[in-house]
Design an enzyme around this catalytic site. Structure first.
Site, mmCIF file in Angstrom:
data_model
loop_
_atom_site.group_PDB
_atom_site.id
_atom_site.type_symbol
_atom_site.label_atom_id
_atom_site.label_comp_id
_atom_site.label_asym_id
_atom_site.label_seq_id
_atom_site.Cartn_x
_atom_site.Cartn_y
_atom_site.Cartn_z
ATOM 1 N N ASP A 30 0.849 -1.193 0.000
ATOM 2 C CA ASP A 30 0.000 0.000 0.000
ATOM 3 C C ASP A 30 0.890 1.250 0.000
ATOM 4 O O ASP A 30 1.891 1.309 0.718
ATOM 5 C CB ASP A 30 -0.906 -0.012 1.235
ATOM 6 C CG ASP A 30 -2.038 0.991 1.138
ATOM 7 O OD1 ASP A 30 -3.201 0.556 1.086
ATOM 8 O OD2 ASP A 30 -1.760 2.205 1.105
ATOM 9 N N ILE A 31 0.517 2.233 -0.803
ATOM 10 C CA ILE A 31 1.329 3.449 -0.946
ATOM 11 C C ILE A 31 1.296 4.305 0.331
ATOM 12 O O ILE A 31 2.211 5.102 0.578
ATOM 13 C CB ILE A 31 0.847 4.268 -2.172
ATOM 14 C CG1 ILE A 31 1.963 5.130 -2.735
ATOM 15 C CG2 ILE A 31 -0.386 5.090 -1.874
ATOM 16 C CD1 ILE A 31 1.662 5.708 -4.110
ATOM 17 N N ASN A 86 -13.040 -2.676 2.218
ATOM 18 C CA ASN A 86 -14.031 -1.600 2.227
ATOM 19 C C ASN A 86 -14.987 -1.677 1.042
ATOM 20 O O ASN A 86 -14.612 -2.122 -0.047
ATOM 21 C CB ASN A 86 -13.314 -0.243 2.208
ATOM 22 C CG ASN A 86 -12.567 0.024 3.500
ATOM 23 O OD1 ASN A 86 -13.071 -0.271 4.580
ATOM 24 N ND2 ASN A 86 -11.360 0.552 3.402
ATOM 25 N N GLN A 91 -14.945 2.975 0.349
ATOM 26 C CA GLN A 91 -14.006 2.331 -0.585
ATOM 27 C C GLN A 91 -13.464 3.384 -1.537
ATOM 28 O O GLN A 91 -14.188 3.907 -2.386
ATOM 29 C CB GLN A 91 -14.719 1.212 -1.361
ATOM 30 C CG GLN A 91 -13.802 0.437 -2.302
ATOM 31 C CD GLN A 91 -14.530 -0.655 -3.070
ATOM 32 O OE1 GLN A 91 -15.751 -0.817 -2.958
ATOM 33 N NE2 GLN A 91 -13.779 -1.385 -3.881
ATOM 34 N N GLU A 92 -12.153 3.669 -1.397
ATOM 35 C CA GLU A 92 -11.534 4.724 -2.214
ATOM 36 C C GLU A 92 -11.305 4.241 -3.654
ATOM 37 O O GLU A 92 -11.614 4.947 -4.609
ATOM 38 C CB GLU A 92 -10.202 5.102 -1.555
ATOM 39 C CG GLU A 92 -9.395 6.161 -2.259
ATOM 40 C CD GLU A 92 -7.937 6.196 -1.759
ATOM 41 O OE1 GLU A 92 -7.703 5.931 -0.557
ATOM 42 O OE2 GLU A 92 -7.063 6.465 -2.585
ATOM 43 N N HIS A 97 -10.291 -5.125 -3.255
ATOM 44 C CA HIS A 97 -8.965 -5.395 -2.670
ATOM 45 C C HIS A 97 -9.124 -5.743 -1.205
ATOM 46 O O HIS A 97 -9.983 -5.207 -0.509
ATOM 47 C CB HIS A 97 -8.012 -4.205 -2.850
ATOM 48 C CG HIS A 97 -8.572 -2.897 -2.414
ATOM 49 N ND1 HIS A 97 -9.465 -2.182 -3.180
ATOM 50 C CD2 HIS A 97 -8.379 -2.178 -1.285
ATOM 51 C CE1 HIS A 97 -9.793 -1.071 -2.549
ATOM 52 N NE2 HIS A 97 -9.158 -1.044 -1.380
ATOM 53 N N HIS A 99 -7.117 -5.668 2.325
ATOM 54 C CA HIS A 99 -5.967 -5.125 3.048
ATOM 55 C C HIS A 99 -5.432 -6.191 3.998
ATOM 56 O O HIS A 99 -6.211 -6.768 4.773
ATOM 57 C CB HIS A 99 -6.376 -3.931 3.919
ATOM 58 C CG HIS A 99 -6.860 -2.723 3.166
ATOM 59 N ND1 HIS A 99 -6.078 -1.601 2.984
ATOM 60 C CD2 HIS A 99 -8.050 -2.454 2.566
ATOM 61 C CE1 HIS A 99 -6.769 -0.690 2.322
ATOM 62 N NE2 HIS A 99 -7.973 -1.173 2.048
#
Ligand code: 5GP
Ligand code: ZN
Length: 120
Positions: A30-31, A86, A91-92, A97, A99
């Site tokens: 994750d960034i 999410n 959910q962005e 996905h 996590h």
């Protein structure tokens, strides 16, 4: 999906620190990690969310998470994990996905390059 960020990461059009890949899934750091080794597991096929994804792919993602937890435990010496996923407003990125978030009793902050080297 042409305009999907994670589809672009899977294709390699956007760089990422890959930690695992097979026919069905791609996993990368994750960034904006919540802890060292915070990893996202995504299906290579585009599914929007938990309602959209099929059971077989979802199960494979869970099995991948278990495998990855073993790798993270061994290489980063973490002490526990949170799995999170999410949907909807929270959910962005609208590509399913999971996590995988390691926990540490005593965290040593490392940069992503160092983490990635440890996970290679
Ligand atoms: P969500 O809220 O959709 O479950 O979380 C999306 C996650 O994707 C966030 O934790 C965010 O830091 C991560 N993320 C967003 N853009 C990028 C990116 O370009 N590269 C990587 N590696 N992670 C990203
Ligand atoms: Zn996508």
């Amino acid at each position: 999906m042409n305009d999907c960020l994670f589809c672009k990461i899977i294709k390699g059009d956007i760089p990422s620190f890959k930690v695992y890949e097979d026919d069905m899934v791609f996993a990368f750091l994750d960034i904006n990690p919540k802890s060292n080794g915070h990893t996202l597991i995504v299906p290579k096929k585009h599914f929007k969310d938990i309602h959209d994804i099929d059971s077989n792919t979802l199960n494979h993602i869970i099995e991948t998470a278990k495998k990855l937890m073993g790798i993270l435990e061994e290489k980063l010496a973490c002490d526990g994990f949170t799995l999170a996923q999410n949907n909807g407003e929270v959910q962005e990125v609208k590509h399913f996905h999971l996590h995988v978030i390691p926990h540490y009793s005593e965290e040593q902050v490392k940069n992503p390059e160092e983490i990635w080297e440890l996970l290679k």
